[in-house]
Motif scaffolding. Structure first.
Motif, PDB file in Angstrom:
ATOM      1  N   ASN A   1       0.832  -1.198   0.000  1.00 14.08           N
ATOM      2  CA  ASN A   1       0.000   0.000   0.000  1.00 14.08           C
ATOM      3  C   ASN A   1       0.870   1.253   0.000  1.00 14.08           C
ATOM      4  O   ASN A   1       1.717   1.420   0.858  1.00 14.08           O
ATOM      5  N   ARG A   2       0.640   2.145  -0.967  1.00  8.94           N
ATOM      6  CA  ARG A   2       1.432   3.378  -1.072  1.00  8.94           C
ATOM      7  C   ARG A   2       0.523   4.596  -0.979  1.00  8.94           C
ATOM      8  O   ARG A   2      -0.633   4.549  -1.341  1.00  8.94           O
TER       9      ARG A   2
ATOM     10  N   GLN B   1     -10.360   5.541   3.027  1.00 11.85           N
ATOM     11  CA  GLN B   1     -11.015   4.847   1.916  1.00 11.85           C
ATOM     12  C   GLN B   1      -9.996   4.264   0.942  1.00 11.85           C
ATOM     13  O   GLN B   1     -10.215   3.175   0.399  1.00 11.85           O
ATOM     14  N   ALA B   2      -8.892   4.948   0.734  1.00 13.39           N
ATOM     15  CA  ALA B   2      -7.855   4.442  -0.166  1.00 13.39           C
ATOM     16  C   ALA B   2      -7.284   3.116   0.324  1.00 13.39           C
ATOM     17  O   ALA B   2      -6.829   2.295  -0.480  1.00 13.39           O
ATOM     18  N   PHE B   3      -7.330   2.900   1.643  1.00 12.24           N
ATOM     19  CA  PHE B   3      -6.762   1.668   2.207  1.00 12.24           C
ATOM     20  C   PHE B   3      -7.814   0.712   2.745  1.00 12.24           C
ATOM     21  O   PHE B   3      -7.504  -0.206   3.500  1.00 12.24           O
ATOM     22  N   GLY B   4      -9.086   0.932   2.378  1.00 18.08           N
ATOM     23  CA  GLY B   4     -10.134  -0.009   2.750  1.00 18.08           C
ATOM     24  C   GLY B   4     -10.587   0.068   4.197  1.00 18.08           C
ATOM     25  O   GLY B   4     -11.136  -0.898   4.721  1.00 18.08           O
ATOM     26  N   ILE B   5     -10.356   1.200   4.844  1.00 13.00           N
ATOM     27  CA  ILE B   5     -10.815   1.390   6.221  1.00 13.00           C
ATOM     28  C   ILE B   5     -12.141   2.134   6.159  1.00 13.00           C
ATOM     29  O   ILE B   5     -12.249   3.161   5.489  1.00 13.00           O
ATOM     30  N   ASN B   6     -13.156   1.630   6.839  1.00 13.59           N
ATOM     31  CA  ASN B   6     -14.456   2.279   6.867  1.00 13.59           C
ATOM     32  C   ASN B   6     -14.369   3.515   7.764  1.00 13.59           C
ATOM     33  O   ASN B   6     -14.205   3.386   8.974  1.00 13.59           O
ATOM     34  N   PRO B   7     -14.478   4.738   7.205  1.00 13.94           N
ATOM     35  CA  PRO B   7     -14.350   5.940   8.029  1.00 13.94           C
ATOM     36  C   PRO B   7     -15.466   6.088   9.057  1.00 13.94           C
ATOM     37  O   PRO B   7     -15.299   6.781  10.054  1.00 13.94           O
ATOM     38  N   ASP B   8     -16.602   5.414   8.841  1.00 18.99           N
ATOM     39  CA  ASP B   8     -17.709   5.491   9.797  1.00 18.99           C
ATOM     40  C   ASP B   8     -17.575   4.480  10.931  1.00 18.99           C
ATOM     41  O   ASP B   8     -18.237   4.602  11.956  1.00 18.99           O
TER      42      ASP B   8
ATOM     43  N   PRO C   1     -14.127   2.763  11.961  1.00 19.59           N
ATOM     44  CA  PRO C   1     -12.734   2.325  11.778  1.00 19.59           C
ATOM     45  C   PRO C   1     -12.347   1.246  12.782  1.00 19.59           C
ATOM     46  O   PRO C   1     -12.689   1.321  13.955  1.00 19.59           O
ATOM     47  N   ASP C   2     -11.645   0.233  12.291  1.00 18.13           N
ATOM     48  CA  ASP C   2     -11.191  -0.843  13.174  1.00 18.13           C
ATOM     49  C   ASP C   2      -9.676  -0.815  13.363  1.00 18.13           C
ATOM     50  O   ASP C   2      -9.112  -1.711  13.960  1.00 18.13           O
ATOM     51  N   THR C   3      -9.027   0.223  12.836  1.00 18.81           N
ATOM     52  CA  THR C   3      -7.585   0.333  12.962  1.00 18.81           C
ATOM     53  C   THR C   3      -7.155   1.784  12.788  1.00 18.81           C
ATOM     54  O   THR C   3      -7.877   2.574  12.196  1.00 18.81           O
ATOM     55  N   ASN C   4      -6.009   2.085  13.353  1.00 21.82           N
ATOM     56  CA  ASN C   4      -5.349   3.319  12.944  1.00 21.82           C
ATOM     57  C   ASN C   4      -4.413   2.904  11.812  1.00 21.82           C
ATOM     58  O   ASN C   4      -4.333   1.736  11.459  1.00 21.82           O
ATOM     59  N   ALA C   5      -3.762   3.856  11.220  1.00 23.89           N
ATOM     60  CA  ALA C   5      -2.812   3.542  10.157  1.00 23.89           C
ATOM     61  C   ALA C   5      -1.687   4.560  10.233  1.00 23.89           C
ATOM     62  O   ALA C   5      -1.870   5.663  10.749  1.00 23.89           O
ATOM     63  N   VAL C   6      -0.533   4.171   9.731  1.00 23.76           N
ATOM     64  CA  VAL C   6       0.568   5.117   9.595  1.00 23.76           C
ATOM     65  C   VAL C   6       1.200   4.896   8.234  1.00 23.76           C
ATOM     66  O   VAL C   6       1.346   3.755   7.778  1.00 23.76           O
ATOM     67  N   ILE C   7       1.483   5.996   7.575  1.00 22.75           N
ATOM     68  CA  ILE C   7       2.224   5.945   6.317  1.00 22.75           C
ATOM     69  C   ILE C   7       3.660   6.274   6.691  1.00 22.75           C
ATOM     70  O   ILE C   7       3.945   7.351   7.216  1.00 22.75           O
ATOM     71  N   HIS C   8       4.569   5.349   6.460  1.00 23.32           N
ATOM     72  CA  HIS C   8       5.981   5.551   6.817  1.00 23.32           C
ATOM     73  C   HIS C   8       6.828   4.942   5.709  1.00 23.32           C
ATOM     74  O   HIS C   8       6.618   3.793   5.323  1.00 23.32           O
ATOM     75  N   GLY C   9       7.753   5.723   5.206  1.00 21.78           N
ATOM     76  CA  GLY C   9       8.572   5.248   4.096  1.00 21.78           C
ATOM     77  C   GLY C   9       7.740   4.992   2.859  1.00 21.78           C
ATOM     78  O   GLY C   9       8.086   4.141   2.037  1.00 21.78           O
ATOM     79  N   GLY C  10       6.612   5.699   2.753  1.00 19.55           N
ATOM     80  CA  GLY C  10       5.735   5.548   1.606  1.00 19.55           C
ATOM     81  C   GLY C  10       4.815   4.347   1.659  1.00 19.55           C
ATOM     82  O   GLY C  10       4.038   4.118   0.746  1.00 19.55           O
ATOM     83  N   VAL C  11       4.869   3.568   2.750  1.00 17.99           N
ATOM     84  CA  VAL C  11       4.078   2.355   2.880  1.00 17.99           C
ATOM     85  C   VAL C  11       3.075   2.530   4.017  1.00 17.99           C
ATOM     86  O   VAL C  11       3.397   3.114   5.052  1.00 17.99           O
TER      87      VAL C  11
END
Length: 135
Positions: free
Chosen positions: A2-3, A50-57, A59-69
């Motif tokens: 995922n980028r 939405q780009a990563f398949g997380i339901n914004p209404d 959410p079941d996870t946080n996410a971090v973009i690091h090193g472009g991933v």
């Protein structure tokens, strides 16, 4: 893999008290001011989710973009922690099997409002942190 074009962005649930405390924890220890933050409830955060398949209404996870991933669940938390001064030891936790780490993460995530509470509105950061928020 995922980028995403922006780097070192933490996506979190802005009404979740536990999630907002996590962001404050990171912000106070991130002396290099590497990470920026976005609430899933913001326009930018919703697009990222939405780009990563997380339901914004719901959410079941946080996410971090690091090193472009993009990293999710326990990988996201550990990726952030290992970059903070004094927290490098947490990279050893990557040796714990991912299904076990993510299982614990999911139990906390599913029960976060019941255990820690929920804000009526998104957490509002102080002026210093506001400069690091992406909306």
């Amino acid at each position: 893999m995922n980028r995403w074009p922006d780097d070192d962005v933490i996506l979190y649930d802005g009404v979740c008290i536990f999630c907002s405390r996590w962001v404050r924890f990171v912000a106070t220890r991130d002396v290099e001011r590497r990470f920026r933050f976005t609430q899933i409830q913001s326009g930018y955060g919703t697009r990222l989710a939405q780009a990563f398949g997380i339901n914004p209404d719901d959410p079941d996870t946080n996410a971090v973009i690091h090193g472009g991933v993009a990293y999710f669940k326990s990988d996201a938390a550990l990726t952030v922690l290992r970059t903070l001064p004094g927290w490098g030891w947490t990279r050893a936790l990557f040796w714990v099997p991912k299904p076990l780490r993510d299982g614990v993460y999911s139990v906390v995530a599913r029960n976060r409002y019941r255990i820690f509470g929920k804000y009526e509105q998104c957490f509002v950061p102080d002026a210093d942190m506001r400069a690091r928020v992406m909306e």
